[in-house]
Design a protein around this motif. Structure first.
Motif, PDB file in Angstrom:
ATOM      1  N   ARG A 290       0.873  -1.154   0.083  1.00 54.91           N
ATOM      2  CA  ARG A 290      -0.271   0.141   0.016  1.00 54.91           C
ATOM      3  C   ARG A 290       0.766   1.270  -0.038  1.00 54.91           C
ATOM      4  O   ARG A 290       1.725   1.541   0.952  1.00 54.91           O
ATOM      5  N   LEU A 291       0.601   1.977  -0.925  1.00 55.50           N
ATOM      6  CA  LEU A 291       1.357   3.231  -0.909  1.00 55.50           C
ATOM      7  C   LEU A 291       0.754   4.663  -0.341  1.00 55.50           C
ATOM      8  O   LEU A 291      -0.471   4.732  -1.013  1.00 55.50           O
ATOM      9  N   ALA A 292       1.250   5.121   0.637  1.00 57.76           N
ATOM     10  CA  ALA A 292       0.636   6.347   0.864  1.00 57.76           C
ATOM     11  C   ALA A 292       1.102   7.799   0.623  1.00 57.76           C
ATOM     12  O   ALA A 292       2.392   7.690   0.517  1.00 57.76           O
ATOM     13  N   THR A 293       0.510   8.632   0.273  1.00 68.34           N
ATOM     14  CA  THR A 293       0.796   9.669  -0.336  1.00 68.34           C
ATOM     15  C   THR A 293       0.162  11.165   0.241  1.00 68.34           C
ATOM     16  O   THR A 293      -0.843  10.763   1.221  1.00 68.34           O
ATOM     17  N   LEU A 294       0.708  12.248   0.332  1.00 70.59           N
ATOM     18  CA  LEU A 294       0.132  13.391   1.082  1.00 70.59           C
ATOM     19  C   LEU A 294      -0.293  14.244  -0.255  1.00 70.59           C
ATOM     20  O   LEU A 294       0.693  14.643  -0.960  1.00 70.59           O
ATOM     21  N   ASP A 295      -1.439  14.931  -0.361  1.00 70.67           N
ATOM     22  CA  ASP A 295      -1.602  16.004  -1.379  1.00 70.67           C
ATOM     23  C   ASP A 295      -0.816  17.460  -0.749  1.00 70.67           C
ATOM     24  O   ASP A 295      -0.616  17.415   0.321  1.00 70.67           O
TER      25      ASP A 295
ATOM     26  N   ALA B 183       3.688  17.150  -5.396  1.00 71.91           N
ATOM     27  CA  ALA B 183       3.729  18.356  -4.518  1.00 71.91           C
ATOM     28  C   ALA B 183       4.386  17.899  -3.288  1.00 71.91           C
ATOM     29  O   ALA B 183       5.096  18.902  -2.757  1.00 71.91           O
ATOM     30  N   VAL B 184       4.557  16.601  -2.752  1.00 72.16           N
ATOM     31  CA  VAL B 184       4.964  16.278  -1.627  1.00 72.16           C
ATOM     32  C   VAL B 184       5.821  14.846  -1.775  1.00 72.16           C
ATOM     33  O   VAL B 184       5.037  13.889  -1.843  1.00 72.16           O
ATOM     34  N   PRO B 185       6.814  14.885  -1.915  1.00 72.08           N
ATOM     35  CA  PRO B 185       7.471  13.594  -2.150  1.00 72.08           C
ATOM     36  C   PRO B 185       7.744  12.621  -1.152  1.00 72.08           C
ATOM     37  O   PRO B 185       8.117  11.321  -1.374  1.00 72.08           O
ATOM     38  N   ARG B 186       7.343  12.752   0.198  1.00 73.12           N
ATOM     39  CA  ARG B 186       7.574  12.069   1.060  1.00 73.12           C
ATOM     40  C   ARG B 186       6.251  11.028   1.023  1.00 73.12           C
ATOM     41  O   ARG B 186       5.242  11.263   1.289  1.00 73.12           O
ATOM     42  N   VAL B 187       6.560   9.743   1.218  1.00 73.26           N
ATOM     43  CA  VAL B 187       5.647   8.629   1.019  1.00 73.26           C
ATOM     44  C   VAL B 187       5.682   7.556   2.052  1.00 73.26           C
ATOM     45  O   VAL B 187       6.861   7.509   2.857  1.00 73.26           O
ATOM     46  N   ALA B 188       4.742   6.607   2.396  1.00 75.01           N
ATOM     47  CA  ALA B 188       4.934   5.597   2.954  1.00 75.01           C
ATOM     48  C   ALA B 188       4.447   4.270   2.207  1.00 75.01           C
ATOM     49  O   ALA B 188       3.752   4.419   1.509  1.00 75.01           O
ATOM     50  N   LEU B 189       5.141   3.139   2.541  1.00 70.70           N
ATOM     51  CA  LEU B 189       4.781   1.951   1.939  1.00 70.70           C
ATOM     52  C   LEU B 189       4.596   0.893   3.034  1.00 70.70           C
ATOM     53  O   LEU B 189       5.562   0.720   3.727  1.00 70.70           O
ATOM     54  N   LEU B 190       3.456   0.337   2.973  1.00 74.35           N
ATOM     55  CA  LEU B 190       3.194  -0.603   4.000  1.00 74.35           C
ATOM     56  C   LEU B 190       2.956  -2.016   3.256  1.00 74.35           C
ATOM     57  O   LEU B 190       2.218  -2.224   2.138  1.00 74.35           O
ATOM     58  N   ILE B 191       3.673  -3.021   3.575  1.00 76.27           N
ATOM     59  CA  ILE B 191       3.764  -4.367   3.078  1.00 76.27           C
ATOM     60  C   ILE B 191       3.428  -5.266   4.482  1.00 76.27           C
ATOM     61  O   ILE B 191       3.895  -5.348   5.221  1.00 76.27           O
TER      62      ILE B 191
END
Length: 148
Positions: free
Chosen positions: A23-28, A71-79
């Motif tokens: 799951r890829l989490a991003t922020l706008d 806009a915001v390149p900071r992300v989280a990835l959950l496996i």
């Protein structure tokens, strides 16, 4: 000073190479979260995912995850793995920086396409175009828990 890259155990490395979905989490731009399931390839350092040919509500270039990464390149990835036997549960959470690979980066782009096609038969059968948009995720802090 950038955060120190955490050394991943062999067990975590193996799971990251074999896992089928994340799951890829991003922020706008207004810090509102967005999360989507993705297919990915892991090369031991970075993760690659593509905008594939699965049906989408908007053209690939206009997807929220791409707008958010710009806009915001900071992300989280959950496996993760769920099981009714809770002694079998585990997850790996990676935070990092996402970047759209420009088409001018031919070698990296082609490499990511090859890795994704090797992992997913659907991509090999035409669900991943040669010119698909590619996202590289460079992880920083990593957290893992459970039966790993």
């Amino acid at each position: 000073m950038p955060p120190k890259r955490q050394k991943l155990t062999r067990a975590v490395q193996k799971i990251l190479k074999e896992a089928r979905v994340a799951r890829l989490a991003t922020l706008d731009a207004k810090s509102r979260p967005h999360i989507v399931p993705i297919c990915f390839a892991y090369d031991g350092k970075c993760f690659y995912t593509a905008i594939d040919q699965k049906p989408k509500r908007v053209p690939g270039e206009r997807l929220a995850r791409l707008r958010n990464i710009r806009a915001v390149p900071r992300v989280a990835l959950l496996i993760d793995e769920y099981d009714e036997d809770w002694t079998q549960l585990w997850y790996i959470l990676l935070r990092g920086k996402a970047k759209l690979i420009p088409k001018s980066a031919h070698e990296e782009h082609a490499w990511a396409i090859r890795k994704l096609r090797a992992k997913y038969p659907q991509y090999k059968r035409g669900m991943l175009a040669d010119d698909a948009l590619i996202i590289r995720i460079t992880p920083e802090p990593t957290t893992s828990w459970g039966k790993i």
